[in-house]
Every structure is written in structure tokens, then in C-alpha cells.
Scaffold this active site. Structure first.
Site, PDB file in Angstrom:
ATOM      1  N   CYS A  90      -2.750  -0.094  -3.361  1.00 54.30           N
ATOM      2  CA  CYS A  90      -2.251   1.409  -3.708  1.00 54.30           C
ATOM      3  C   CYS A  90      -0.781   1.218  -3.972  1.00 54.30           C
ATOM      4  O   CYS A  90      -0.020   1.067  -3.057  1.00 54.30           O
ATOM      5  CB  CYS A  90      -2.486   2.389  -2.573  1.00 54.30           C
ATOM      6  SG  CYS A  90      -2.029   3.904  -3.031  1.00 54.30           S
ATOM      7  N   SER A  94      -0.391   4.483   0.197  1.00 53.40           N
ATOM      8  CA  SER A  94      -1.266   3.288   1.003  1.00 53.40           C
ATOM      9  C   SER A  94      -2.721   3.821   0.946  1.00 53.40           C
ATOM     10  O   SER A  94      -3.423   3.685   2.190  1.00 53.40           O
ATOM     11  CB  SER A  94      -0.648   3.410   2.373  1.00 53.40           C
ATOM     12  OG  SER A  94      -0.591   4.729   2.903  1.00 53.40           O
ATOM     13  N   CYS A  95      -3.400   4.379  -0.235  1.00 53.42           N
ATOM     14  CA  CYS A  95      -4.775   4.930  -0.136  1.00 53.42           C
ATOM     15  C   CYS A  95      -5.606   3.750   0.046  1.00 53.42           C
ATOM     16  O   CYS A  95      -5.439   2.627  -0.196  1.00 53.42           O
ATOM     17  CB  CYS A  95      -4.941   5.508  -1.567  1.00 53.42           C
ATOM     18  SG  CYS A  95      -3.880   6.717  -1.868  1.00 53.42           S
TER      19      CYS A  95
HETATM   20 FE    FE Z   1      -1.893   5.634  -1.898  1.00 55.26          FE
END
Ligand code: FE
Length: 188
Positions: A90, A94-95
């Protein structure tokens, strides 16, 4: 530190119940983690119909095994082959697909990984100990606000005798992000 400060503030204002926070953290520490994604991958290795469903509509196929919810509403499965290796990042934040992988490792959230894996994926993957052959195409998938990716690693050789549970034991977290491969049975 920021998370702790936020929690203290929210609890202080009576907006959040500390017991609820503890329960959530406990769930993501103990019940939800890469073992869920490993079951998905192992099923796809054993069941061609499931594999087809996973590649066509990962959200539904993953929900068949009971995994759904926050950060897993729009899942896409990308499958490795002899010719293609997939890796997930990501770049914005921080997906990460919580229902199948749990909480992201620290390095996944680091600015270094997020910037470098896009520019030089082979070098970054090599730093994880995985040297990809020159003729393997590397595809980098950038998670968006909606979509979360799950890498389906290749089934290791020498695993014909293993059942689904035995296969799931070979599927590591990193192999489902793309910074590793599934373990070989002899190395296990
Ligand atoms: Fe993200």
C-alpha cells in the site's frame, strides 16, 4: 505512542470502552491471522472449482470459509505461476487484508518498503531472501482505499501426499504478500 495517546483521549472522553479495545486487540492477535489466508490458499490448491471462484470473486470465495469483515470487503486474489510473481503493497499507507492475514507486519507499513517495492521489486524481494529468475514477470499490486489483495503462492513440489491442513501449514504470511514463497515440505 500515537495510538496509545489516542486511546487514552478517547477513553477519557467516554467515547471508547477500554474493554472493547482489549477484545478487538485480542481477536486480531489470536483468532485472525495468516492461518486464515493459509486455509484459503490450501483450499485453492486442492479444489479447482474453489480456485476458479477465488480468482473470479475473492471476497465471496473467502467468505465461504468464514472470513469476512473490516478491511476485507473487496478482496482480489492474484495467483503466482512459473511466469508471474505477484507482490502487494500500500503505497499510500498500510492497507492490508485483515480477515485473511491479520494485522500487517511493521515492515509492510514502513516508508522504505512502500516506496522501494514499486521502484525495484526484485531487489526488495531479494532482500527477503527470494531470488526471482530473470524471466519471471513481477507484478506489484498497490492496495487502494477499497481493494485488498491476497497473493496465492504456487503449490510447492513434493506435496502430493499432503491433505489440505498439511498444505496450509506450508503457506506463510510473506508468501501471501509476495515477499516469500510457500515452504517446501522438507524445509518445514
Ligand atoms: Fe493503505
Amino acid at each position: 505512542m500515537r495510538a496509545k495517546a489516542l486511546e487514552t483521549l478517547l477513553v477519557g472522553k467516554g467515547l471508547v470502552d477500554p474493554a472493547a479495545v482489549d477484545a478487538l486487540v485480542d481477536t486480531f492477535s489470536n483468532d485472525i491471522g495468516p492461518q486464515n489466508g493459509a486455509r484459503v490458499v490450501a483450499r485453492s490448491w486442492c479444489d479447482p472449482d474453489y480456485r476458479a471462484r477465488l480468482l473470479a470473486d475473492a471476497t465471496s470465495a473467502i467468505a465461504e470459509l468464514g472470513y469476512s469483515g473490516m478491511q476485507g470487503e473487496h478482496m482480489v486474489a492474484v495467483e503466482n505461476s512459473d511466469d508471474v510473481h505477484n507482490v502487494v503493497v500500500c503505497t499510500l499507507c498500510s492497507c492490508y487484508p485483515w480477515p485473511v492475514l491479520g494485522l500487517p507486519p511493521v515492515w509492510y507499513k514502513s516508508p522504505e518498503y512502500r516506496a522501494r517495492v514499486v521502484r525495484e521489486p526484485r531487489a526488495v524481494i531479494a532482500e527477503f531472501g527470494l531470488e526471482l529468475a530473470d524471466d519471471v514477470e513481477v507484478r506489484v499490486w498497490d492496495s487502494t482505499a477499497e481493494i485488498r489483495y491476497l497473493v496465492v503462492p504456487q503449490r510447492p513440489a513434493g506435496t502430493d501426499a499432503l491433505d489440505e491442513a498439511g498444505l496450509a501449514d506450508l503457506v506463510t504470511r510473506d508468501s501471501m504478500i509476495g515477499t516469500g514463497l510457500a515452504l517446501s515440505p522438507e524445509a518445514d
